[in-house]
Design a protein around this motif. Structure first.
Motif, short mmCIF file in Angstrom:
data_model
loop_
_atom_site.label_atom_id
_atom_site.label_comp_id
_atom_site.label_asym_id
_atom_site.label_seq_id
_atom_site.Cartn_x
_atom_site.Cartn_y
_atom_site.Cartn_z
N ILE A 17 -3.57 14.37 -13.29
CA ILE A 17 -4.97 14.81 -13.23
C ILE A 17 -5.85 13.73 -12.61
CG2 ILE A 17 -6.97 15.38 -14.67
CD1 ILE A 17 -5.02 16.81 -16.56
N MET A 18 -5.64 12.48 -13.03
CA MET A 18 -6.45 11.39 -12.48
C MET A 18 -6.19 11.21 -10.98
SD MET A 18 -6.19 8.65 -15.61
CE MET A 18 -6.45 7.30 -14.52
N THR A 19 -4.94 11.31 -10.57
CA THR A 19 -4.60 11.19 -9.15
C THR A 19 -5.26 12.30 -8.34
OG1 THR A 19 -2.50 10.17 -9.74
CG2 THR A 19 -2.70 11.04 -7.51
N PHE A 20 -5.20 13.52 -8.84
CA PHE A 20 -5.82 14.64 -8.16
C PHE A 20 -7.33 14.44 -8.05
CE2 PHE A 20 -7.93 18.79 -8.38
CZ PHE A 20 -7.45 19.36 -7.21
N ALA A 21 -7.97 13.96 -9.11
CA ALA A 21 -9.42 13.75 -9.09
C ALA A 21 -9.82 12.67 -8.10
CB ALA A 21 -9.90 13.39 -10.49
N ILE A 22 -9.05 11.61 -8.01
CA ILE A 22 -9.35 10.52 -7.07
C ILE A 22 -9.20 11.00 -5.64
CG2 ILE A 22 -8.51 8.30 -6.21
CD1 ILE A 22 -7.84 7.64 -9.16
N ILE A 23 -8.12 11.69 -5.33
CA ILE A 23 -7.90 12.19 -3.97
C ILE A 23 -8.98 13.20 -3.60
CG2 ILE A 23 -6.34 13.55 -2.53
CD1 ILE A 23 -4.04 12.16 -4.02
N ARG A 24 -9.33 14.08 -4.51
CA ARG A 24 -10.37 15.09 -4.26
C ARG A 24 -11.72 14.43 -4.01
NH1 ARG A 24 -13.32 18.63 -8.28
NH2 ARG A 24 -14.13 20.32 -7.02
N GLY A 25 -12.06 13.41 -4.80
CA GLY A 25 -13.33 12.70 -4.62
C GLY A 25 -13.39 11.99 -3.28
N ASN A 26 -12.30 11.34 -2.89
CA ASN A 26 -12.27 10.66 -1.59
C ASN A 26 -12.41 11.66 -0.45
OD1 ASN A 26 -11.99 8.13 -2.71
ND2 ASN A 26 -9.77 8.14 -2.57
N PHE A 27 -11.79 12.81 -0.57
CA PHE A 27 -11.88 13.82 0.47
C PHE A 27 -13.30 14.38 0.56
CE2 PHE A 27 -11.42 18.19 2.05
CZ PHE A 27 -10.74 17.94 3.24
#
Length: 51
Positions: A17-27
């Motif tokens: 979940i944390m990895t997905f949130a970080i990648i989504r925020g950067n995108f």
């Protein structure tokens, strides 16, 4: 099911979940509210100033 297995599953879910949130925020930070990329917009402004 031992407590170690439960903690391992919880840690794996939280990590994903944390990895997905970080990648989504950067995108999302790469685009403005109209869907245009910030880095491409800056290049267009520089080209207009040089002309």
């Amino acid at each position: 099911m031992p407590i170690g297995d439960i903690l391992y599953i919880i840690a794996a879910v939280l990590f994903s979940i944390m990895t997905f949130a970080i990648i989504r925020g950067n995108f999302q930070r790469k685009f403005d509210e109209n869907g245009h990329r910030h880095d491409l917009k800056k290049k267009e402004i520089k080209k207009d100033k040089e002309s």
